[in-house]
Design an enzyme around this catalytic site. Structure first.
Site, PDB file in Angstrom:
ATOM      1  N   HIS A   1       5.389 -11.738   1.754  1.00  0.00           N
ATOM      2  CA  HIS A   1       5.751 -11.001   2.959  1.00  0.00           C
ATOM      3  C   HIS A   1       5.350 -10.193   3.611  1.00  0.00           C
ATOM      4  O   HIS A   1       4.660  -9.274   2.213  1.00  0.00           O
ATOM      5  CB  HIS A   1       6.858 -11.632   3.572  1.00  0.00           C
ATOM      6  CG  HIS A   1       8.803 -11.044   2.633  1.00  0.00           C
ATOM      7  ND1 HIS A   1       9.034 -11.528   2.512  1.00  0.00           N
ATOM      8  CD2 HIS A   1       7.753  -9.302   2.812  1.00  0.00           C
ATOM      9  CE1 HIS A   1      10.416 -10.598   1.493  1.00  0.00           C
ATOM     10  NE2 HIS A   1       9.331  -9.288   1.684  1.00  0.00           N
TER      11      HIS A   1
ATOM     12  N   GLU B   1       3.655  -8.336   0.277  1.00  0.00           N
ATOM     13  CA  GLU B   1       4.598  -8.568  -1.303  1.00  0.00           C
ATOM     14  C   GLU B   1       4.743  -9.618  -1.648  1.00  0.00           C
ATOM     15  O   GLU B   1       4.706 -10.171  -0.919  1.00  0.00           O
ATOM     16  CB  GLU B   1       5.630  -7.421  -1.531  1.00  0.00           C
ATOM     17  CG  GLU B   1       6.444  -8.149  -0.172  1.00  0.00           C
ATOM     18  CD  GLU B   1       7.358  -7.120  -0.449  1.00  0.00           C
ATOM     19  OE1 GLU B   1       8.940  -7.639  -1.263  1.00  0.00           O
ATOM     20  OE2 GLU B   1       7.970  -6.354   1.148  1.00  0.00           O
TER      21      GLU B   1
ATOM     22  N   HIS C   1      12.839  -2.578  -7.327  1.00  0.00           N
ATOM     23  CA  HIS C   1      13.949  -1.158  -6.361  1.00  0.00           C
ATOM     24  C   HIS C   1      14.805  -0.419  -7.380  1.00  0.00           C
ATOM     25  O   HIS C   1      16.322  -0.777  -7.166  1.00  0.00           O
ATOM     26  CB  HIS C   1      14.572  -3.019  -5.997  1.00  0.00           C
ATOM     27  CG  HIS C   1      14.710  -4.143  -4.906  1.00  0.00           C
ATOM     28  ND1 HIS C   1      13.917  -2.632  -2.866  1.00  0.00           N
ATOM     29  CD2 HIS C   1      14.220  -4.438  -4.438  1.00  0.00           C
ATOM     30  CE1 HIS C   1      14.409  -3.800  -2.564  1.00  0.00           C
ATOM     31  NE2 HIS C   1      13.999  -5.175  -2.818  1.00  0.00           N
TER      32      HIS C   1
END
EC number: 4.6.1.24
Length: 105
Positions: A37, A57, A92
């Site tokens: 997306h 990504e 993350h």
């Protein structure tokens, strides 16, 4: 695509694994997972050494088949949505909330 290996928060991905992620993303065969997306780069990372965007990504995985569904994990490859050129890698791991930090490569 070249051969770029990346280190995302202590997880190492070979250039083969990075390229596999981009190839899986470009193939569209796993699009039911919601990936690839658009990556909007709200963090403002500088990917200009490799590409200019627009960006997409896709999850990075160490498995031989790469990401094919399920939990995407923490790490992503970012690539140019026009031609599939490697742009960078983000994770993350070590970031607050749902934000990203740049991997080293």
């Amino acid at each position: 695509q070249g051969g770029v290996s990346v280190n995302c928060g202590g997880t190492y991905y070979s250039s083969t694994q990075v390229n596999r992620a981009i190839n899986n993303a470009k193939s569209g065969q796993y699009s039911s997972t919601g990936y690839p997306h658009t990556y909007n780069n709200y963090e403002g990372f500088d990917f200009s050494d490799y590409c200019d965007g627009p960006y997409k990504e896709y999850p990075l995985k160490t498995s031989s088949s790469g990401y094919t569904g399920g939990s995407p994990g923490a790490d992503r490859v970012v690539y140019d949505s026009n031609d599939g050129t490697f742009c960078g890698a983000i994770t993350h791991t070590g970031a607050s909330g749902n934000n990203f930090v740049q991997c080293s490569y």
